[in-house]
Design an enzyme around this catalytic site. Structure first.
Site, short mmCIF file in Angstrom:
data_model
loop_
_atom_site.label_atom_id
_atom_site.label_comp_id
_atom_site.label_asym_id
_atom_site.label_seq_id
_atom_site.Cartn_x
_atom_site.Cartn_y
_atom_site.Cartn_z
N HIS A 124 6.15 -31.29 46.65
CA HIS A 124 6.96 -30.59 47.65
C HIS A 124 8.07 -31.51 48.14
O HIS A 124 8.13 -32.69 47.76
CB HIS A 124 6.08 -30.14 48.83
N HIS A 126 10.95 -31.97 51.88
CA HIS A 126 11.19 -31.56 53.27
C HIS A 126 12.68 -31.61 53.61
O HIS A 126 13.46 -32.33 52.99
CB HIS A 126 10.48 -32.51 54.24
N GLU A 192 4.68 -29.31 58.94
CA GLU A 192 4.00 -29.52 57.66
C GLU A 192 3.56 -28.20 57.04
O GLU A 192 3.30 -28.12 55.85
CB GLU A 192 2.79 -30.43 57.86
#
Length: 415
Positions: A124, A126, A192
């Protein structure tokens, strides 16, 4: 319109009231009207007959009975992972405190995560930079930087990692018992639970586009997960050297590591009272938006009165018992108690100190959204100001000022 006698009487009354107020304001009890338990003289002043839950109330003696020096209405500067709900999946769990939960925390949001041995936080990235400290166990991290340079490393308790915003990465717990860590994002609103996930993007891309992008038939993607994985149980990774060799094809290594061993780094300040260890862009080069200090205070010690001129401080309490007072203009002063798993927050330039009020070492992290760690020590400032000027401010003797620490000790007592 007013008689001379009336004016004189009013003036005398004003003088008497001023004198009375001056007499009431004393050292350690400066405010009017008087505050604190020491000023509650009448019977029943300190009794709380209403509904209450002692198990919680007893954890916060400074809130129940604040010192007489507390004044004003400071925003709540305490929160805790202990009260945050966990999102649990097969492979681990996570809980978070963002600005939505903790209003004062504008610059930093925090996550506490656990991964089992083999548990994977899926690939992933961010919108915010991610800084983390390992608090337990061992973890393997992978990352690709903006120059296309891959990085794989194992981290242990006391180590940090830093992933720039937009850098894709993964986390996986190692044997024998996985890991636990605390993440800080350089944005108080970052979550998150809302990240850019590999599985989500694949599931929401037409198969023919996947085929064109990867140069393989669309049928090759027929078994991709249709819901995101987030945290899931995987198999333990193999040898670190083998993983590094597998990712190095047609790519060079990054010039600086994305991990840093804070717990074993040399202290920037150390004495009999404790120590302070700092990681920022000067020694952890990739950490360009987050600086941190790991502070240890011995029993009876004090993290000296100070402030941070370049950033708010987000605190995470690792062990021990603490009492912190924060000071702002107004005057405003608020004292709160902290225990392991708790979070504190101090706005930029607010004066504060942290006392170890337990019988074991106190240890906490201070995390800052800044490239460098900066601190101003109150005693260091006053001992580097002309003594005669300080005397006129505080009505203390120059001989007293000469005894104050002039080396910004960080922790008191020094010996």
């Amino acid at each position: 319109m007013f008689s001379r006698r009336g004016v004189l009487t009013a003036s005398a009354a004003g003088i008497a009231m001023t004198a009375s107020a001056a007499q009431a304001a004393t050292f350690g009890n400066p405010d009017q009207p008087p505050q604190g338990a020491v000023n509650a003289k009448g019977p029943g002043n300190l009794v709380d007959p209403g509904p209450q839950y002692p198990a919680i109330a007893n954890q916060f003696p400074s809130a129940q009975f604040p010192p007489a020096t507390d004044v004003g209405g400071m925003p709540m500067d305490w929160s805790s992972f202990n009260i945050a709900p966990k999102r649990i999946q097969n492979g681990g769990w996570a809980r978070q405190i963002t600005q939505a939960d903790f209003q004062i925390s504008e610059a930093i949001s925090g996550v506490n995560m656990r991964l089992t041995a083999g548990g994977i936080r899926e690939l992933h990235w961010h919108q915010a930079a991610e800084w983390a400290i390992m608090t337990y166990g061992n973890c393997r991290v992978t990352l690709l930087d903006a120059q296309g340079q891959p990085y794989v490393a194992d981290v242990k308790a006391g180590d940090l990692w830093y992933f720039p915003a937009g850098a894709p990465h993964s986390l996986q717990g190692l044997g024998p018992d996985g890991c636990e860590f605390v993440i800080c994002f350089d944005d108080g609103r970052a979550s998150e639970f809302n990240t850019l996930l590999l599985s989500d993007w694949f599931a929401h891309t037409p198969p023919e586009v996947l085929s064109k992008n990867f140069g393989v038939p669309a049928e090759a993607f027929a078994k991709i997960p249709l819901q995101n994985l987030w945290i899931f149980q995987g198999t333990l990774p193999g040898d670190l050297a083998a993983d590094r060799a597998a990712v190095s094809k047609n790519a060079s290594a990054p010039p600086h590591p994305f991990i840093f061993s804070l717990a074993s780094s040399p202290p920037t300040r150390q004495n009999a009272g404790g120590d302070v260890r700092v990681a920022d862009s000067t020694n952890f080069n990739v950490s360009t938006t987050i600086a941190a200090a790991l502070v240890t205070v011995r029993p009876g010690g004090l993290r000296e009165m100070h402030w941070h001129p370049n950033a708010d401080e987000w605190q995470y309490y690792l062990k021990g018992k603490a009492r912190m007072t924060v000071f702002n203009t107004g005057p405003n002063a608020l004292t709160m108690d902290f225990a392991p798993g708790d979070i504190g927050y101090v706005k930029r330039n607010y004066g504060h100190y942290v006392e170890n009020v337990g019988d074991t070492d106190l240890q906490f992290l201070g995390v800052f959204r800044a490239p460098r760690y900066e601190e101003v020590s109150l005693s260091n400032w006053l001992t580097h100001t002309p003594p005669a000027l300080v005397v006129q401010h505080l009505n203390v003797d120059e001989s007293t000022i000469a005894k104050w620490p002039s080396n910004a000790p960080g922790i008191m007592p020094q010996s």
